[in-house]
Design a protein around this motif. Structure first.
Motif, mmCIF file in Angstrom:
data_model
loop_
_atom_site.group_PDB
_atom_site.id
_atom_site.type_symbol
_atom_site.label_atom_id
_atom_site.label_comp_id
_atom_site.label_asym_id
_atom_site.label_seq_id
_atom_site.Cartn_x
_atom_site.Cartn_y
_atom_site.Cartn_z
ATOM 1 N N VAL A 23 0.825 -1.205 0.000
ATOM 2 C CA VAL A 23 0.000 0.000 0.000
ATOM 3 C C VAL A 23 0.859 1.256 0.000
ATOM 4 O O VAL A 23 0.390 2.336 -0.372
ATOM 5 N N TRP A 24 2.108 1.130 0.434
ATOM 6 C CA TRP A 24 3.014 2.269 0.459
ATOM 7 C C TRP A 24 3.793 2.422 -0.846
ATOM 8 O O TRP A 24 4.418 3.463 -1.078
ATOM 9 N N GLU A 25 3.755 1.389 -1.672
ATOM 10 C CA GLU A 25 4.571 1.389 -2.883
ATOM 11 C C GLU A 25 3.784 1.973 -4.051
ATOM 12 O O GLU A 25 3.322 1.272 -4.946
ATOM 13 N N THR A 26 3.642 3.269 -4.019
ATOM 14 C CA THR A 26 2.865 4.024 -4.991
ATOM 15 C C THR A 26 3.764 4.489 -6.141
ATOM 16 O O THR A 26 4.973 4.276 -6.138
ATOM 17 N N ARG A 46 5.103 -0.298 9.305
ATOM 18 C CA ARG A 46 5.114 -0.447 10.760
ATOM 19 C C ARG A 46 4.884 0.891 11.468
ATOM 20 O O ARG A 46 5.021 0.990 12.680
ATOM 21 N N GLY A 47 4.609 1.918 10.687
ATOM 22 C CA GLY A 47 4.279 3.211 11.268
ATOM 23 C C GLY A 47 5.438 4.150 11.436
ATOM 24 O O GLY A 47 5.302 5.203 12.079
ATOM 25 N N TYR A 48 6.596 3.821 10.848
ATOM 26 C CA TYR A 48 7.779 4.659 11.011
ATOM 27 C C TYR A 48 8.057 5.446 9.736
ATOM 28 O O TYR A 48 8.504 4.896 8.733
ATOM 29 N N THR A 49 7.803 6.730 9.809
ATOM 30 C CA THR A 49 7.904 7.626 8.657
ATOM 31 C C THR A 49 8.745 8.865 8.964
ATOM 32 O O THR A 49 8.790 9.785 8.165
#
Length: 348
Positions: A23-26, A46-49
């Motif tokens: 879902v993050w690999e846009t 994992r919520g680390y941005t």
């Protein structure tokens, strides 16, 4: 060794269990050569941005109008050049800032730590920087709470100028050996004071194709009279990993050879080596933000260790979010120890 912090470091806490990364690999994610290479989506899932972390970019300023740096992204800006503005007129600083922390907004590309905040210190208008003036900007960053400061710059050390001689694999004696002096008149103690107690410093290795890195790199392994690291082990020297050739060597990279400080009977006595603080990250053909005056699309590709350094700075910001209690020196150790060494022809 190649930066792999977002998989290996997180695995220390979470084992091999993974959340959904796709879902993050846009398209925004894949437009950069940086993010997929360092497995950034594993951290994001994992919520680390980088949220809550502060990255100082000490460079040529920033495109303050760029949408990737709006909505409170820029915490502080300061002009150290007396040009009267932090606006970036050459594009380098904006490109570097984008690799580290450009916002995730479905426009262009986003940075490694896209939720981190930025402190922008403009230290050049042309790409030429007075090395003696840099500690002032570093101290400004540290005193304003930066978790990591990025210097995508270095100064060239040629073999002839150094009078360099190979004395062991990856170790050279130079005109500075046994003199107590550092290249360029660097004062390690001054830099240590400027960095404060916990801030990490990431410095580009330089792009000269030499076995050793530029002069600033010597600060990373300089010790005091008691054998303690003057900068406390809180510095990383960033080399350029070329994803296209699967190599970390070439004309747009400097290596991790050590310039020996102390030698006895032709044997280097240094307690630490440059390779102890050297980390490769993607730096070839990297797409990131630039002012529209440089490119009407607001994006451009650049190559060099300048592009590798902010990828590591973004990694520091992510680890800082994950473990806010961790010391700067241990963050550096974590990234170096967990880096990927399974590389073609790898040698420290």
């Amino acid at each position: 060794m190649k930066l792999k912090m977002l998989v290996a470091s997180l695995a220390l806490a979470y084992g091999s269990a993974g959340a959904q990364t796709s879902v993050w690999e846009t398209s925004e994610y894949f437009k950069s050569r940086t993010l997929q290479s360092v497995n950034a989506s594993t951290a994001y899932s994992r919520g680390y941005t980088g949220k809550g972390s502060k990255i100082a970019i000490l460079d040529s300023g920033i495109d303050t109008k760029n949408v990737d740096f709006q909505n409170g992204k820029l915490l502080l800006v300061k002009d150290f050049t007396n040009s009267g503005s932090v606006v970036d007129t050459i594009g380098h600083g904006t490109h570097v800032a984008g690799i580290a922390a450009a916002a995730k907004n479905n426009i262009g590309v986003h940075g490694v730590a896209f939720d981190a905040n930025l402190l922008i210190g403009k230290i050049t208008t042309s790409g030429i920087v007075a090395v003696s003036a840099i500690p002032t900007a570093i101290q400004w960053a540290s005193s304003n709470g930066a978790d990591v400061a990025n210097l995508s710059l270095n100064f060239t050390l040629t073999q002839s100028a150094l009078k360099a001689n190979l004395i062991a694999p990856g170790v050279y004696s130079t005109m500075y050996t046994n003199t107590g002096a550092l290249p360029g008149g660097l004062n390690a103690a001054q830099w240590a004071v400027a960095m404060g107690s916990q801030m990490v410093l990431v410095v580009a290795a330089g792009n000269d194709g030499t076995p050793w890195s530029g002069g600033l790199a010597t600060l990373s392994y300089t010790t005091d009279s008691k054998g303690n690291l003057v900068l406390g082990g809180r510095m990383i020297v960033a080399g350029n990993w070329n994803e296209q050739t699967n190599k970390g060597v070439g004309p747009s990279n400097n290596g991790a050879a050590t310039l020996c400080m102390n030698m006895v009977a032709n044997v280097c006595q240094d307690k630490y080596k440059l390779s102890d603080f050297y980390l490769l990250a993607p730096g070839t053909g990297i797409t990131s933000t630039v002012p529209t005056s440089i490119n009407s699309t607001g994006l451009a590709n650049m190559t060099g260790t300048s592009m590798a350094a902010p990828a590591i700075a973004g990694g520091v910001a992510i680890i800082r979010q994950m473990w806010p209690q961790m010391t700067g020196s241990n963050i550096v150790k974590l990234l170096l120890v967990t880096a990927n060494k399974n590389l073609p022809g790898y040698s420290p």
